[in-house]
Motif scaffolding. Sequence first.
Motif, PDB file in Angstrom:
ATOM      1  N   ARG A 254       0.677  -0.983   0.160  1.00  0.00           N
ATOM      2  CA  ARG A 254      -0.032   0.171  -0.089  1.00  0.00           C
ATOM      3  C   ARG A 254       1.149   1.661   0.048  1.00  0.00           C
ATOM      4  N   PRO A 255       0.306   2.230  -0.676  1.00  0.00           N
ATOM      5  CA  PRO A 255       1.657   3.439  -0.237  1.00  0.00           C
ATOM      6  C   PRO A 255       1.933   3.665   1.112  1.00  0.00           C
ATOM      7  N   LYS A 256       0.953   3.437   1.709  1.00  0.00           N
ATOM      8  CA  LYS A 256       1.491   4.129   3.762  1.00  0.00           C
ATOM      9  C   LYS A 256       2.535   2.971   3.852  1.00  0.00           C
ATOM     10  N   ASP A 257       2.516   2.050   3.168  1.00  0.00           N
ATOM     11  CA  ASP A 257       3.785   1.170   3.789  1.00  0.00           C
ATOM     12  C   ASP A 257       4.578   1.394   3.117  1.00  0.00           C
ATOM     13  N   LEU A 258       4.335   1.353   1.656  1.00  0.00           N
ATOM     14  CA  LEU A 258       6.415   2.703   1.257  1.00  0.00           C
ATOM     15  C   LEU A 258       6.890   3.823   1.537  1.00  0.00           C
ATOM     16  N   ALA A 259       5.302   4.326   2.586  1.00  0.00           N
ATOM     17  CA  ALA A 259       5.952   5.949   3.149  1.00  0.00           C
ATOM     18  C   ALA A 259       6.756   5.145   4.403  1.00  0.00           C
ATOM     19  N   LYS A 260       6.687   4.274   4.948  1.00  0.00           N
ATOM     20  CA  LYS A 260       6.763   3.725   6.058  1.00  0.00           C
ATOM     21  C   LYS A 260       8.556   3.164   5.811  1.00  0.00           C
ATOM     22  N   TYR A 265      14.190   4.182   6.510  1.00  0.00           N
ATOM     23  CA  TYR A 265      15.839   4.894   5.697  1.00  0.00           C
ATOM     24  C   TYR A 265      15.746   6.785   5.699  1.00  0.00           C
ATOM     25  N   LEU A 266      14.968   7.455   6.409  1.00  0.00           N
ATOM     26  CA  LEU A 266      14.907   8.593   6.625  1.00  0.00           C
ATOM     27  C   LEU A 266      15.805   9.192   8.112  1.00  0.00           C
ATOM     28  N   HIS A 267      15.118   7.969   8.609  1.00  0.00           N
ATOM     29  CA  HIS A 267      16.360   7.861  10.203  1.00  0.00           C
ATOM     30  C   HIS A 267      16.643   7.191  10.156  1.00  0.00           C
ATOM     31  N   HIS A 268      17.683   6.543   9.471  1.00  0.00           N
ATOM     32  CA  HIS A 268      18.875   6.123   8.765  1.00  0.00           C
ATOM     33  C   HIS A 268      18.719   4.112   9.419  1.00  0.00           C
ATOM     34  N   GLY A 269      17.650   3.524   9.850  1.00  0.00           N
ATOM     35  CA  GLY A 269      17.395   2.754  10.012  1.00  0.00           C
ATOM     36  C   GLY A 269      16.928   2.472  11.227  1.00  0.00           C
ATOM     37  N   LYS A 270      16.386   3.621  12.213  1.00  0.00           N
ATOM     38  CA  LYS A 270      16.158   3.032  13.246  1.00  0.00           C
ATOM     39  C   LYS A 270      14.125   3.104  13.396  1.00  0.00           C
ATOM     40  N   TRP A 271      13.813   2.218  14.414  1.00  0.00           N
ATOM     41  CA  TRP A 271      12.471   2.677  14.527  1.00  0.00           C
ATOM     42  C   TRP A 271      12.157   2.468  15.412  1.00  0.00           C
ATOM     43  N   GLU A 272      11.205   3.833  16.724  1.00  0.00           N
ATOM     44  CA  GLU A 272      11.175   3.412  18.078  1.00  0.00           C
ATOM     45  C   GLU A 272      12.546   3.086  18.477  1.00  0.00           C
ATOM     46  N   ASP A 273      12.694   1.732  19.227  1.00  0.00           N
ATOM     47  CA  ASP A 273      13.656   1.584  20.570  1.00  0.00           C
ATOM     48  C   ASP A 273      14.952   0.785  19.649  1.00  0.00           C
ATOM     49  N   GLN A 274      14.428   0.159  18.092  1.00  0.00           N
ATOM     50  CA  GLN A 274      14.946  -0.776  17.165  1.00  0.00           C
ATOM     51  C   GLN A 274      16.170   0.250  16.253  1.00  0.00           C
ATOM     52  N   GLN A 275      17.187  -0.422  15.854  1.00  0.00           N
ATOM     53  CA  GLN A 275      17.714   0.064  15.152  1.00  0.00           C
ATOM     54  C   GLN A 275      17.857  -0.931  13.652  1.00  0.00           C
ATOM     55  N   ILE A 276      16.840  -0.869  13.018  1.00  0.00           N
ATOM     56  CA  ILE A 276      16.394  -2.367  12.024  1.00  0.00           C
ATOM     57  C   ILE A 276      17.816  -2.599  11.291  1.00  0.00           C
ATOM     58  N   ILE A 277      17.347  -1.915  10.354  1.00  0.00           N
ATOM     59  CA  ILE A 277      19.358  -1.414   9.932  1.00  0.00           C
ATOM     60  C   ILE A 277      20.624  -0.649   9.719  1.00  0.00           C
ATOM     61  N   PRO A 278      21.057  -0.918   9.854  1.00  0.00           N
ATOM     62  CA  PRO A 278      22.580  -0.765  10.079  1.00  0.00           C
ATOM     63  C   PRO A 278      22.615   1.036   9.771  1.00  0.00           C
ATOM     64  N   ALA A 279      22.966   2.020  10.864  1.00  0.00           N
ATOM     65  CA  ALA A 279      22.949   3.417  10.172  1.00  0.00           C
ATOM     66  C   ALA A 279      24.264   3.877   8.738  1.00  0.00           C
ATOM     67  N   SER A 280      25.152   3.072   9.148  1.00  0.00           N
ATOM     68  CA  SER A 280      26.041   2.810   8.441  1.00  0.00           C
ATOM     69  C   SER A 280      25.604   2.022   6.592  1.00  0.00           C
ATOM     70  N   TRP A 281      24.785   1.233   6.442  1.00  0.00           N
ATOM     71  CA  TRP A 281      23.969   0.852   5.666  1.00  0.00           C
ATOM     72  C   TRP A 281      23.152   1.998   5.157  1.00  0.00           C
ATOM     73  N   ILE A 282      22.645   2.627   5.274  1.00  0.00           N
ATOM     74  CA  ILE A 282      21.315   3.397   4.615  1.00  0.00           C
ATOM     75  C   ILE A 282      22.911   4.336   3.892  1.00  0.00           C
TER      76      ILE A 282
END
Length: 521
Positions: A254-260, A265-282
């Motif tokens: 869905r479009p809102k899923d793409l926005a998430k 990515y805008l927040h360097h791979g972080k979501w709430e209290d998790q570093q989901i993707i390493p900031a260095s990778w972003i």
Amino acid sequence: MMKFYKTITLILTIALIFSACLPSKSIARPVAGPDYWPTQNWQSSSPEQQGMDSAKLADMLEEINQNKTNIHSLLIIRNGYLITEVYFHPYTQDTKEHIQSVTKSVIGMLVGKAIGDGSIKSANEKLVSFYTNRTFSNTGAKKDSIRLKDLLSMSSGLDCQEFSGTGTTMEQSPDWVQFMLDLPVTTTPGQQFGYCNGNAHLLSAILEKTNHLNTRIYANQEIFQPLGIPFVSESDWGADPQGFSLGGFGLHLRPKDLAKLAFLYLHHGKWEDQQIIPASWIAESTTQQTKKEDGSGYGYLWTVYPEDGHYAALGLGGQQIHVYPQKDLIFIVTAGLPAFAEAPEIEKMLGEFILPAIQSENSLPENAAAFSRLQKAVEFAANPLQPIPSLPDVALNISQQVYKFEENPVGWQTLKLDFKPGANTAQLILNDSTPVQVGLDNLYRLSNTELFVDLLIRGSWTDKTTFVIDYPYAISGPIKLGELGATQISIKYSEDAIQTTIQPLIFGGEPIVFNGVKINN
């Protein structure tokens, strides 16, 4: 005042950390932590509250509506707030769009996640190291040197070029991974951009080998679920003949899923209290690794634009994510446009309306009149109801008359249309089946019959003898809203005969034309 100083201190600290670790060419930039995380829902705001001009955005939507540009959805998020959300009839917030090559960017996210988790050592690992027990053709030093980063940056050197129109394609082969591994290497890996679905598909297969988990399931568990994106089933992300999730296309969101995903990515791979993707990778994935033919850059399955400081995921037909870190801006669009990557219609939306609408880093005074215009344009996009035009004389003359077709590629045998004066729908009966509703007031009507499930069509008389049906699907594809396809069906009446023309709209092609004659009921 104390809260203000704490906020400034936090922002400066973040800036120092990222300035120390970001590659010099990375487009990723430090941004302040969001006021909230949109795991459950996005919060809305007026454009003016986020420093943007409602009048400019209203101008854009009014132009799209007037020109009937085939946009499906449009979302603008600034400072974490949804300031414009538009769904163009018959598409809605719940429509799962085939995001085409934006799937590749999701594969890139998953590679970064796997590297962060340690299941893949680094982007410098060699392709052949994952296939030591497999035999393939055209071996040699160049093929041995292909790294994951070469697949990620579309510079593998493998003899694969999308849209070339020559030779057998990966999708035509019985074993997609083997097909890619067998290809010769024609340029030095890491040196030249060459767009190829197979590069991303190899990465999907490698993700499954290293994680011992189907890539779709891995995405559901490691990225989609933490972000609040609903579980993606196999029907919304298919697989190759060996069961590997499609890497180059195929994902429906869905479009809102793409926005998430953009917000992650805008927040360097972080979501709430998790570093989901390493900031260095972003940072690395939004750094220009190669240059595309049009002069834009390419990172790791993201197109990058160093000159204006933004990066984008671009999919066939106008499925796009745009992220402007320095402006804290996200733009999501889904569409049915005749575009392979960059679409001039979307470039105009960004260059003439959305970016000029940004007027301040702070709130602007509310503009009630402009905001009202914007809301009316949003409402019209979702419900473009128009007065029912008068029927031409021929409509009543041919109503309920049966026409028999000559043999044709789409298998139509007979056709009957039923018009009633003043009605907002007509009925279409093909091959003597259950009637299908056709909207006459510019709104699509939904029908379910033995031939069609969830079929949406509308129609109009374009002249005194021609009735045109809008069919928002490919004529030979699935009847599923969100798949890339749109078709116009013209039925021209002449005494006791009709001529039917079926014209693909998005990427053109030769029309299908066949004739029919009236028969006695």
